[in-house]
Design a protein around this motif. Structure first.
Motif, PDB file in Angstrom:
ATOM      1  N   LEU A  11       0.854  -1.193   0.000  1.00 44.07           N
ATOM      2  CA  LEU A  11       0.000   0.000   0.000  1.00 44.07           C
ATOM      3  C   LEU A  11       0.890   1.244   0.000  1.00 44.07           C
ATOM      4  O   LEU A  11       1.803   1.362   0.831  1.00 44.07           O
ATOM      5  CB  LEU A  11      -0.901  -0.009   1.226  1.00 44.07           C
ATOM      6  N   VAL A  12       0.619   2.167  -0.905  1.00 42.63           N
ATOM      7  CA  VAL A  12       1.412   3.400  -1.002  1.00 42.63           C
ATOM      8  C   VAL A  12       0.477   4.547  -1.337  1.00 42.63           C
ATOM      9  O   VAL A  12      -0.560   4.357  -1.991  1.00 42.63           O
ATOM     10  CB  VAL A  12       2.519   3.240  -2.073  1.00 42.63           C
ATOM     11  N   SER A  17       6.396   5.659  -4.242  1.00 41.98           N
ATOM     12  CA  SER A  17       7.169   4.743  -5.068  1.00 41.98           C
ATOM     13  C   SER A  17       7.173   3.342  -4.475  1.00 41.98           C
ATOM     14  O   SER A  17       7.063   3.175  -3.255  1.00 41.98           O
ATOM     15  CB  SER A  17       8.622   5.230  -5.187  1.00 41.98           C
ATOM     16  N   LEU A  18       7.327   2.375  -5.348  1.00 44.74           N
ATOM     17  CA  LEU A  18       7.538   0.995  -4.959  1.00 44.74           C
ATOM     18  C   LEU A  18       8.519   0.379  -5.949  1.00 44.74           C
ATOM     19  O   LEU A  18       8.571   0.789  -7.111  1.00 44.74           O
ATOM     20  CB  LEU A  18       6.244   0.180  -4.986  1.00 44.74           C
ATOM     21  N   ARG A  19       9.266  -0.610  -5.497  1.00 44.62           N
ATOM     22  CA  ARG A  19      10.090  -1.395  -6.408  1.00 44.62           C
ATOM     23  C   ARG A  19       9.676  -2.848  -6.319  1.00 44.62           C
ATOM     24  O   ARG A  19       9.798  -3.477  -5.261  1.00 44.62           O
ATOM     25  CB  ARG A  19      11.581  -1.253  -6.090  1.00 44.62           C
ATOM     26  N   LEU A  20       9.197  -3.348  -7.436  1.00 43.28           N
ATOM     27  CA  LEU A  20       8.820  -4.750  -7.516  1.00 43.28           C
ATOM     28  C   LEU A  20      10.017  -5.570  -7.980  1.00 43.28           C
ATOM     29  O   LEU A  20      10.823  -5.103  -8.797  1.00 43.28           O
ATOM     30  CB  LEU A  20       7.663  -4.946  -8.491  1.00 43.28           C
ATOM     31  N   SER A  21      10.086  -6.787  -7.475  1.00 41.85           N
ATOM     32  CA  SER A  21      11.131  -7.716  -7.874  1.00 41.85           C
ATOM     33  C   SER A  21      10.498  -8.973  -8.430  1.00 41.85           C
ATOM     34  O   SER A  21       9.462  -9.424  -7.942  1.00 41.85           O
ATOM     35  CB  SER A  21      12.018  -8.085  -6.682  1.00 41.85           C
ATOM     36  N   CYS A  22      11.150  -9.526  -9.428  1.00 42.81           N
ATOM     37  CA  CYS A  22      10.731 -10.789 -10.026  1.00 42.81           C
ATOM     38  C   CYS A  22      11.938 -11.713  -9.938  1.00 42.81           C
ATOM     39  O   CYS A  22      12.918 -11.524 -10.667  1.00 42.81           O
ATOM     40  CB  CYS A  22      10.310 -10.570 -11.470  1.00 42.81           C
ATOM     41  N   ALA A  23      11.865 -12.678  -9.052  1.00 45.86           N
ATOM     42  CA  ALA A  23      12.984 -13.581  -8.828  1.00 45.86           C
ATOM     43  C   ALA A  23      12.734 -14.899  -9.543  1.00 45.86           C
ATOM     44  O   ALA A  23      11.630 -15.445  -9.499  1.00 45.86           O
ATOM     45  CB  ALA A  23      13.180 -13.816  -7.338  1.00 45.86           C
ATOM     46  N   THR A  92      -3.340   0.857  -9.247  1.00 48.44           N
ATOM     47  CA  THR A  92      -3.744  -0.208  -8.339  1.00 48.44           C
ATOM     48  C   THR A  92      -4.141  -1.462  -9.128  1.00 48.44           C
ATOM     49  O   THR A  92      -4.990  -1.402 -10.015  1.00 48.44           O
ATOM     50  CB  THR A  92      -4.926   0.249  -7.468  1.00 48.44           C
ATOM     51  N   ALA A  93      -3.504  -2.573  -8.801  1.00 46.73           N
ATOM     52  CA  ALA A  93      -3.737  -3.826  -9.522  1.00 46.73           C
ATOM     53  C   ALA A  93      -2.859  -4.913  -8.912  1.00 46.73           C
ATOM     54  O   ALA A  93      -1.970  -4.625  -8.088  1.00 46.73           O
ATOM     55  CB  ALA A  93      -3.405  -3.669 -11.006  1.00 46.73           C
ATOM     56  N   VAL A  94      -3.088  -6.141  -9.347  1.00 41.90           N
ATOM     57  CA  VAL A  94      -2.133  -7.212  -9.088  1.00 41.90           C
ATOM     58  C   VAL A  94      -1.100  -7.174 -10.213  1.00 41.90           C
ATOM     59  O   VAL A  94      -1.460  -7.104 -11.391  1.00 41.90           O
ATOM     60  CB  VAL A  94      -2.815  -8.588  -9.037  1.00 41.90           C
ATOM     61  N   TYR A  95       0.151  -7.190  -9.827  1.00 41.28           N
ATOM     62  CA  TYR A  95       1.246  -7.131 -10.796  1.00 41.28           C
ATOM     63  C   TYR A  95       1.891  -8.514 -10.926  1.00 41.28           C
ATOM     64  O   TYR A  95       2.225  -9.151  -9.925  1.00 41.28           O
ATOM     65  CB  TYR A  95       2.281  -6.092 -10.370  1.00 41.28           C
ATOM     66  N   THR A 126      -1.448  -1.360  -4.184  1.00 44.84           N
ATOM     67  CA  THR A 126      -2.600  -0.502  -3.913  1.00 44.84           C
ATOM     68  C   THR A 126      -2.111   0.916  -3.694  1.00 44.84           C
ATOM     69  O   THR A 126      -1.266   1.160  -2.824  1.00 44.84           O
ATOM     70  CB  THR A 126      -3.370  -0.985  -2.686  1.00 44.84           C
ATOM     71  N   VAL A 127      -2.632   1.829  -4.499  1.00 41.19           N
ATOM     72  CA  VAL A 127      -2.253   3.243  -4.396  1.00 41.19           C
ATOM     73  C   VAL A 127      -3.482   3.990  -3.893  1.00 41.19           C
ATOM     74  O   VAL A 127      -4.470   4.139  -4.608  1.00 41.19           O
ATOM     75  CB  VAL A 127      -1.780   3.804  -5.735  1.00 41.19           C
ATOM     76  N   SER A 128      -3.403   4.461  -2.666  1.00 35.82           N
ATOM     77  CA  SER A 128      -4.567   5.094  -2.053  1.00 35.82           C
ATOM     78  C   SER A 128      -4.112   5.982  -0.902  1.00 35.82           C
ATOM     79  O   SER A 128      -3.127   5.685  -0.219  1.00 35.82           O
ATOM     80  CB  SER A 128      -5.529   4.028  -1.534  1.00 35.82           C
TER      81      SER A 128
END
Length: 129
Positions: A11-12, A17-23, A92-95, A126-128
């Motif tokens: 939630l932001v 900002s957010l950083r997503l990682s794909c491992a 806002t979504a599932v990434y 989630t951006v809210s």
């Protein structure tokens, strides 16, 4: 065991900002195109960004995220990142991240959603306020 796993969602507030990682596990990432997709409730899964294999090195972004999101890869760490800045409520979504074997001289944004063979389970953003 899934070959790809996303992390970094949360939630932001708008503008944050957010950083997503794909491992990756079991995949040699440098041979694959990696895509980031998002899916909001009741909507289709949409391509957000992509990065080509280590040899092709293309990147691509949806118009809605250009200038705000940056994709990068660390092949040694078997990880692809999506840096998301200036987040908006509509982000806002599932990434999800996904992988597909890179074809020679084909830019990553040409790959359609259905062409990706490997998918992670997704992470919620989630951006809210």
């Amino acid at each position: 065991q899934l070959p790809l796993v996303e992390s970094g969602g949360g939630l932001v507030q708008p503008g944050g900002s957010l950083r997503l990682s794909c491992a990756a596990s079991g995949l040699t990432l440098d041979s694959y195109v990696i895509g980031w997709f998002h899916q909001a409730p009741g909507k289709e899964r949409e391509k957000v960004s992509c990065i080509g294999s280590a040899s092709v090195r293309s990147t691509g972004y949806a118009d809605s995220v250009k200038g705000r999101f940056t994709i990068s890869r660390d092949n040694a760490q078997k990880t692809v990142y999506l840096q998301m800045n200036s987040l908006k409520p509509e982000d806002t979504a599932v990434y999800y991240c996904a992988a597909e074997v890179q074809s020679v001289q084909r830019i990553c944004f040409d790959y359609e959603t259905w062409e990706y063979d490997f998918w992670g389970p997704g992470t919620q953003v989630t951006v809210s306020s």
